[in-house]
Design a protein around this motif. Structure first.
Motif, PDB file in Angstrom:
ATOM      1  N   PRO A 156      -0.075  16.228   8.985  1.00  0.00           N
ATOM      2  CA  PRO A 156      -0.489  15.635   7.704  1.00  0.00           C
ATOM      3  C   PRO A 156      -1.958  15.226   7.732  1.00  0.00           C
ATOM      4  O   PRO A 156      -2.463  14.767   8.750  1.00  0.00           O
ATOM      5  N   ARG A 173      -3.634   0.414  -3.368  1.00  0.00           N
ATOM      6  CA  ARG A 173      -3.099  -0.929  -3.159  1.00  0.00           C
ATOM      7  C   ARG A 173      -2.230  -1.338  -4.333  1.00  0.00           C
ATOM      8  O   ARG A 173      -2.402  -0.839  -5.448  1.00  0.00           O
ATOM      9  N   TYR A 198      -0.598  12.151   1.612  1.00  0.00           N
ATOM     10  CA  TYR A 198      -1.088  13.088   2.624  1.00  0.00           C
ATOM     11  C   TYR A 198      -0.810  14.511   2.160  1.00  0.00           C
ATOM     12  O   TYR A 198       0.116  14.756   1.398  1.00  0.00           O
ATOM     13  N   TYR A 201       0.833  -1.185   0.000  1.00  0.00           N
ATOM     14  CA  TYR A 201       0.000   0.000   0.000  1.00  0.00           C
ATOM     15  C   TYR A 201       0.875   1.246   0.000  1.00  0.00           C
ATOM     16  O   TYR A 201       1.964   1.253   0.565  1.00  0.00           O
ATOM     17  N   LYS A 214      -3.769  -1.440  12.871  1.00  0.00           N
ATOM     18  CA  LYS A 214      -2.433  -1.213  12.331  1.00  0.00           C
ATOM     19  C   LYS A 214      -2.314  -1.713  10.893  1.00  0.00           C
ATOM     20  O   LYS A 214      -1.245  -1.685  10.314  1.00  0.00           O
ATOM     21  N   PHE A 257      -4.700  12.823   5.647  1.00  0.00           N
ATOM     22  CA  PHE A 257      -4.823  11.724   4.699  1.00  0.00           C
ATOM     23  C   PHE A 257      -5.659  12.124   3.490  1.00  0.00           C
ATOM     24  O   PHE A 257      -6.720  12.751   3.626  1.00  0.00           O
ATOM     25  N   PHE A 313      -3.733  12.499  12.040  1.00  0.00           N
ATOM     26  CA  PHE A 313      -2.709  13.238  12.765  1.00  0.00           C
ATOM     27  C   PHE A 313      -3.293  14.441  13.486  1.00  0.00           C
ATOM     28  O   PHE A 313      -4.224  15.097  12.991  1.00  0.00           O
ATOM     29  N   GLY A 314      -2.694  14.747  14.638  1.00  0.00           N
ATOM     30  CA  GLY A 314      -2.949  16.024  15.275  1.00  0.00           C
ATOM     31  C   GLY A 314      -2.120  17.114  14.616  1.00  0.00           C
ATOM     32  O   GLY A 314      -1.336  16.836  13.707  1.00  0.00           O
ATOM     33  N   SER A 349       3.204   2.290   3.480  1.00  0.00           N
ATOM     34  CA  SER A 349       2.608   1.620   4.637  1.00  0.00           C
ATOM     35  C   SER A 349       3.410   0.352   4.895  1.00  0.00           C
ATOM     36  O   SER A 349       3.546  -0.478   4.001  1.00  0.00           O
ATOM     37  N   SER A 350       3.910   0.211   6.100  1.00  0.00           N
ATOM     38  CA  SER A 350       4.614  -1.029   6.440  1.00  0.00           C
ATOM     39  C   SER A 350       3.634  -1.991   7.101  1.00  0.00           C
ATOM     40  O   SER A 350       2.577  -1.582   7.589  1.00  0.00           O
ATOM     41  N   PHE A 374       4.274  14.998  16.223  1.00  0.00           N
ATOM     42  CA  PHE A 374       2.905  14.699  15.824  1.00  0.00           C
ATOM     43  C   PHE A 374       2.445  13.389  16.444  1.00  0.00           C
ATOM     44  O   PHE A 374       3.153  12.386  16.391  1.00  0.00           O
ATOM     45  N   GLY A 383       2.452  -1.171  10.596  1.00  0.00           N
ATOM     46  CA  GLY A 383       1.594  -0.019  10.829  1.00  0.00           C
ATOM     47  C   GLY A 383       2.282   1.321  10.680  1.00  0.00           C
ATOM     48  O   GLY A 383       1.630   2.331  10.439  1.00  0.00           O
ATOM     49  N   GLU A 434      -2.066  -2.209   7.033  1.00  0.00           N
ATOM     50  CA  GLU A 434      -1.402  -1.326   6.070  1.00  0.00           C
ATOM     51  C   GLU A 434      -2.392  -0.500   5.270  1.00  0.00           C
ATOM     52  O   GLU A 434      -2.022   0.499   4.676  1.00  0.00           O
ATOM     53  N   ASP A 435      -3.641  -0.941   5.235  1.00  0.00           N
ATOM     54  CA  ASP A 435      -4.619  -0.218   4.432  1.00  0.00           C
ATOM     55  C   ASP A 435      -5.431   0.775   5.250  1.00  0.00           C
ATOM     56  O   ASP A 435      -6.478   1.233   4.812  1.00  0.00           O
ATOM     57  N   GLN A 436      -4.932   1.116   6.434  1.00  0.00           N
ATOM     58  CA  GLN A 436      -5.646   2.075   7.275  1.00  0.00           C
ATOM     59  C   GLN A 436      -4.956   3.419   7.246  1.00  0.00           C
ATOM     60  O   GLN A 436      -3.758   3.521   7.490  1.00  0.00           O
ATOM     61  N   PRO A 437      -5.689   4.481   6.981  1.00  0.00           N
ATOM     62  CA  PRO A 437      -5.101   5.815   7.077  1.00  0.00           C
ATOM     63  C   PRO A 437      -4.837   6.165   8.534  1.00  0.00           C
ATOM     64  O   PRO A 437      -5.498   5.640   9.440  1.00  0.00           O
ATOM     65  N   GLN A 438      -3.863   7.033   8.736  1.00  0.00           N
ATOM     66  CA  GLN A 438      -3.607   7.540  10.079  1.00  0.00           C
ATOM     67  C   GLN A 438      -4.097   8.982  10.169  1.00  0.00           C
ATOM     68  O   GLN A 438      -3.972   9.751   9.215  1.00  0.00           O
ATOM     69  N   LEU A 474      -5.307   6.332  -0.515  1.00  0.00           N
ATOM     70  CA  LEU A 474      -4.502   5.136  -0.344  1.00  0.00           C
ATOM     71  C   LEU A 474      -4.695   4.279  -1.585  1.00  0.00           C
ATOM     72  O   LEU A 474      -5.811   4.162  -2.101  1.00  0.00           O
ATOM     73  N   GLN A 485       0.347   5.608   0.504  1.00  0.00           N
ATOM     74  CA  GLN A 485      -0.611   6.632   0.900  1.00  0.00           C
ATOM     75  C   GLN A 485      -0.093   8.022   0.530  1.00  0.00           C
ATOM     76  O   GLN A 485       1.120   8.252   0.470  1.00  0.00           O
ATOM     77  N   TYR A 510       0.428   6.519  17.575  1.00  0.00           N
ATOM     78  CA  TYR A 510       1.769   6.716  17.039  1.00  0.00           C
ATOM     79  C   TYR A 510       2.299   8.093  17.447  1.00  0.00           C
ATOM     80  O   TYR A 510       1.536   9.032  17.626  1.00  0.00           O
TER      81      TYR A 510
END
Lengths: 111, 115
Positions: free
Chosen positions: A44, A51, A36, A32, B98, A46, B106-107, A93-94, B91, A97, B100-104, A49, A34, B33
């Protein structure tokens, strides 16, 4: 170690044109990737994303491509607006996570 | 839309002092994170945290750093004895899991200035 490179030079384009940003990576085969957006003094945000088995992903005026042979992703903003001016970050993306970010490309859209 | 909040927005500390940076992740997120961004450089991963344990840490995250989730909402980063090179934007981010296909999410960061 994994390495991810984005054009460090700022990209200046005229309003209404398409902006294309490049992200290249080495020593890694991410499933994946991503993208930002980061505004000055902000965290950042999002955007998209994609694949490894997707060639292309779209969201409104945004389009991302992912070429695992070239180890490259392209990020396009069509009909660009001054409000699109920001720094755009590519991130791998690792499987643990964590995100591995490129240094970002700053886009300036002139009216 | 729910968001990650960080306090303070700016922290100025004398070298050698301890500092605690605070974050409130999005409430239904399970992974947390910390990243840092030195001025003009890329965003770098520091540590990930799940189920009250560190999942992964980078080589930057040495013995001077620690993380904690002291209650059900806060997530903190502590630097025990700050150094000049700790000056950066820090941040906090959270994600549903966790994968890999999940967006994070951020603050907006804490700017840490070490004098």
């Amino acid at each position: 170690s994994q390495k991810i490179e984005q054009n460090s030079e700022a990209l200046n384009i005229q309003e209404g044109k398409t902006a294309t940003l490049t992200c290249n990576y080495t020593n890694y085969s991410p499933a994946y990737l991503q993208w930002y957006r980061q505004d000055p003094g902000r965290g950042p945000v999002f955007l998209l994303l994609i694949r490894e088995n997707e060639k292309e992903k779209r969201k409104e005026r945004l389009k991302v491509t992912f070429d695992t042979t070239l180890k490259q992703s392209l990020f396009h903003i069509t009909a660009s607006q001054p409000a699109d001016s920001a720094t755009y970050l590519c991130a791998l993306s690792s499987n643990t996570g964590k995100l591995i970010f490129g240094q970002g490309t700053t886009l300036q859209v002139k009216p | 839309e729910p968001e990650v909040t960080q306090t303070p927005s700016h922290q100025v500390t004398q070298m050698g002092q301890e500092v605690i940076l605070r974050c409130v992740p999005i409430s239904n997120h399970l992974y947390f994170y910390w990243y840092r961004q030195i001025l003009g450089q890329k965003v770098e991963f520091l540590v990930s945290f799940y189920n009250n344990e560190i999942s992964e840490k980078s080589e930057i995250f040495d013995d001077q750093f620690s993380v904690e989730r002291p209650d059900g909402s806060n997530f903190t980063l502590k630097i025990r004895s700050t150094k000049l090179e700790d000056s950066a934007m820090y941040f906090c981010a959270s994600s549903v899991d966790k994968a890999e296909d999940q967006p994070q999410h951020f603050g907006d960061g804490t700017r840490l200035s070490i004098l």
